[in-house]
Motif scaffolding. Structure first.
Motif, PDB file in Angstrom:
ATOM      1  N   GLU A 192      29.298 -26.381  43.024  1.00 25.81           N
ATOM      2  CA  GLU A 192      28.810 -27.147  44.167  1.00 25.81           C
ATOM      3  C   GLU A 192      27.490 -26.579  44.676  1.00 25.81           C
ATOM      4  N   GLY A 193      27.373 -25.259  44.650  1.00 23.01           N
ATOM      5  CA  GLY A 193      26.123 -24.624  45.068  1.00 23.01           C
ATOM      6  C   GLY A 193      24.961 -24.946  44.141  1.00 23.01           C
ATOM      7  N   MET A 194      25.281 -25.187  42.884  1.00 28.48           N
ATOM      8  CA  MET A 194      24.245 -25.533  41.908  1.00 28.48           C
ATOM      9  C   MET A 194      23.885 -27.012  41.978  1.00 28.48           C
ATOM     10  N   LYS A 195      24.649 -27.765  42.760  1.00 30.67           N
ATOM     11  CA  LYS A 195      24.405 -29.201  42.929  1.00 30.67           C
ATOM     12  C   LYS A 195      24.357 -29.909  41.574  1.00 30.67           C
ATOM     13  N   LEU A 196      25.414 -29.674  40.774  1.00 33.30           N
ATOM     14  CA  LEU A 196      25.493 -30.315  39.471  1.00 33.30           C
ATOM     15  C   LEU A 196      25.647 -31.829  39.654  1.00 33.30           C
ATOM     16  N   ASP A 197      25.055 -32.559  38.737  1.00 34.35           N
ATOM     17  CA  ASP A 197      25.013 -34.018  38.817  1.00 34.35           C
ATOM     18  C   ASP A 197      25.862 -34.613  37.698  1.00 34.35           C
ATOM     19  N   GLN A 216      25.804 -31.471  32.548  1.00 33.26           N
ATOM     20  CA  GLN A 216      26.375 -31.089  33.832  1.00 33.26           C
ATOM     21  C   GLN A 216      27.710 -31.792  34.066  1.00 33.26           C
ATOM     22  N   ARG A 217      27.814 -33.023  33.609  1.00 29.48           N
ATOM     23  CA  ARG A 217      29.075 -33.751  33.738  1.00 29.48           C
ATOM     24  C   ARG A 217      30.167 -33.048  32.937  1.00 29.48           C
ATOM     25  N   MET A 251      35.132 -29.966  32.980  1.00 31.71           N
ATOM     26  CA  MET A 251      35.847 -28.751  32.609  1.00 31.71           C
ATOM     27  C   MET A 251      36.379 -28.052  33.863  1.00 31.71           C
ATOM     28  N   LEU A 252      35.602 -28.049  34.917  1.00 33.32           N
ATOM     29  CA  LEU A 252      36.064 -27.463  36.177  1.00 33.32           C
ATOM     30  C   LEU A 252      37.250 -28.242  36.751  1.00 33.32           C
ATOM     31  N   ASP A 253      37.205 -29.563  36.650  1.00 32.71           N
ATOM     32  CA  ASP A 253      38.327 -30.380  37.110  1.00 32.71           C
ATOM     33  C   ASP A 253      39.599 -30.009  36.341  1.00 32.71           C
ATOM     34  N   LEU A 254      39.431 -29.881  35.035  1.00 32.19           N
ATOM     35  CA  LEU A 254      40.563 -29.516  34.190  1.00 32.19           C
ATOM     36  C   LEU A 254      41.097 -28.134  34.558  1.00 32.19           C
TER      37      LEU A 254
END
Length: 82
Positions: A16-21, A27-28, A33-36
């Motif tokens: 979130e700090g990296m403001k991934l898009d 980035q998706r 992967m983070l969701d998983l």
């Protein structure tokens, strides 16, 4: 097991700090992967709690069984069966 969920939350915070898009393919992929990892960490935590409950239940059953064995067979050391 909180360590796993804490680490997953830490990674989520970094993302979130990296403001991934999610519109960017790379980035998706990271976000998916983070969701998983979040889901896996939660499931592992639930399984750990279930195992703890099962361990307590097995200990109770084992204790009850020991009481039944004592009532049925008594102390085998006292037997003078020859």
């Amino acid at each position: 097991m909180a360590n796993i969920t804490d680490r997953a939350a830490y990674l989520r915070g970094l993302a979130e700090g990296m403001k991934l898009d999610r519109e960017n393919n790379q980035q998706r992929l990271l976000l998916e992967m983070l969701d998983l990892m979040d889901e896996m960490a939660q499931k592992i935590n639930e399984l750990d709690e279930d195992v703890g409950e099962l361990e307590a239940y097995v200990e109770d059953v084992d204790s009850d069984l020991a009481d039944i064995e004592e009532a049925l067979f008594g102390d085998e050391d006292e037997c003078d069966c020859g």
